[in-house]
Design an enzyme around this catalytic site. Sequence first.
Site, mmCIF file in Angstrom:
data_model
loop_
_atom_site.group_PDB
_atom_site.id
_atom_site.type_symbol
_atom_site.label_atom_id
_atom_site.label_comp_id
_atom_site.label_asym_id
_atom_site.label_seq_id
_atom_site.Cartn_x
_atom_site.Cartn_y
_atom_site.Cartn_z
ATOM 1 N N ASP A 109 16.313 38.443 77.845
ATOM 2 C CA ASP A 109 17.316 38.713 76.800
ATOM 3 C C ASP A 109 18.521 38.376 77.127
ATOM 4 O O ASP A 109 19.510 38.345 76.567
ATOM 5 C CB ASP A 109 17.052 40.142 76.108
ATOM 6 C CG ASP A 109 17.258 41.108 77.153
ATOM 7 O OD1 ASP A 109 17.297 40.879 78.382
ATOM 8 O OD2 ASP A 109 17.097 42.236 76.807
ATOM 9 N N SER A 110 18.684 38.153 78.515
ATOM 10 C CA SER A 110 20.032 37.800 79.227
ATOM 11 C C SER A 110 20.407 36.398 78.560
ATOM 12 O O SER A 110 21.639 35.837 78.761
ATOM 13 C CB SER A 110 19.841 37.549 80.552
ATOM 14 O OG SER A 110 18.722 36.943 81.039
ATOM 15 N N ASP A 127 10.866 38.352 77.310
ATOM 16 C CA ASP A 127 11.636 39.682 77.158
ATOM 17 C C ASP A 127 11.519 40.118 75.466
ATOM 18 O O ASP A 127 11.609 39.144 74.429
ATOM 19 C CB ASP A 127 13.104 39.516 77.186
ATOM 20 C CG ASP A 127 13.721 40.643 78.407
ATOM 21 O OD1 ASP A 127 12.582 41.486 78.622
ATOM 22 O OD2 ASP A 127 14.527 40.324 79.255
ATOM 23 N N LYS A 153 7.824 41.694 78.482
ATOM 24 C CA LYS A 153 8.493 42.726 79.142
ATOM 25 C C LYS A 153 9.342 43.460 78.052
ATOM 26 O O LYS A 153 9.757 43.044 77.159
ATOM 27 C CB LYS A 153 9.695 42.119 80.214
ATOM 28 C CG LYS A 153 10.359 43.021 81.070
ATOM 29 C CD LYS A 153 11.239 42.484 82.076
ATOM 30 C CE LYS A 153 12.573 42.060 81.599
ATOM 31 N NZ LYS A 153 13.518 42.695 80.929
ATOM 32 N N GLU A 201 11.941 47.418 78.050
ATOM 33 C CA GLU A 201 12.702 48.153 78.919
ATOM 34 C C GLU A 201 12.295 49.792 78.466
ATOM 35 O O GLU A 201 12.237 49.881 77.454
ATOM 36 C CB GLU A 201 14.339 47.972 78.680
ATOM 37 C CG GLU A 201 14.780 46.581 79.154
ATOM 38 C CD GLU A 201 16.139 46.343 78.793
ATOM 39 O OE1 GLU A 201 16.697 45.258 79.149
ATOM 40 O OE2 GLU A 201 16.892 47.471 78.347
ATOM 41 N N GLU A 252 16.140 47.803 88.220
ATOM 42 C CA GLU A 252 17.502 47.144 88.195
ATOM 43 C C GLU A 252 18.486 48.126 88.594
ATOM 44 O O GLU A 252 18.476 49.191 88.230
ATOM 45 C CB GLU A 252 17.796 46.596 86.796
ATOM 46 C CG GLU A 252 19.062 45.907 86.727
ATOM 47 C CD GLU A 252 19.169 45.128 85.635
ATOM 48 O OE1 GLU A 252 20.573 44.524 85.649
ATOM 49 O OE2 GLU A 252 18.502 44.871 84.915
#
Length: 297
Positions: free
Chosen positions: A78-79, A117, A147, A149, A215
């Site tokens: 999602d970056s 993501d 993925k 979070e 992270e």
Amino acid sequence: MSEQISEQSEQNVYGACPPVPAGESSPSAASAPRTKVRTHHLQKWKAEGHKWAMLTVYDYSTARAFDDAGIPVLLVGDSAANVVYGYDTTVPISIDELIPLVRGVVRGAPHALVVADLPFGSYESGPSAALAAATRFMKEAGAHAVKLEGGERVAEQIACLTAAGIPVMAHIGFTPQSVNTLGGFRVQGRGDAAEQTIADAIAVAEAGAFSVVMEMVPAELATQITGKLTIPTIGIGAGPSCDGQVLVWQDMAGLSSGKAPRFVKRYADVGGELRRAAVQYAQDVAGGVFPAEEHCF
């Protein structure tokens, strides 16, 4: 006989062999035919103590270059919100904006494990939302895994996805989608907060995640967690003891503008080379140097 051939080839193909250490040559295609990297290969590498690299990627051409380089895992992060769409944070990006990027990466990387993501807002409300979002990435984009979070708070979502046959990579420590709650870009897991980070790591592993990104976590804590877990850990600002490492490719290759985060090592100056090439091209066009005779029919 066929079983013996399959077993022998599994020991020599790209996906079953550990990544080639830096400075060594990759085996030729003739001596080691490549196959798709699967989640069980990452587990095997952890057991054998082999470290591996993951990079973010957002398009076909770059995915092809990284796949050719032997990068075993590619993350359509999602970056992309920051480096593709120019948002200030990862929060605004949507599933509809990410799916076309994942499609391109899957087409460009026939050997790598491609992870997509799940963006902010697509899974937080519960397992049903997570399953709907992940299913879109698997069916519409061809992702091999997703993925998400969070630690304990998303354990039910992870369990639901894995039960549905969708491999899940977890992400703990600093979670960019929660930047507003966390008060900015801050190291997580210091002091008393270490116990919660450990609990998050254990929770996602027990829920069925095949790996976990850590992270901006203190290196000592990341070492402790890596030793506790049977699933691979992937570090980004989490020290050298993690089983794998991940960077945003624009940071790694020197395309990002501004000061790089402390955990980034730049391996090239792609941004500088692009600017140089663009300036030279424009000068050649303006000066009548390009196109030359060899470029004409």
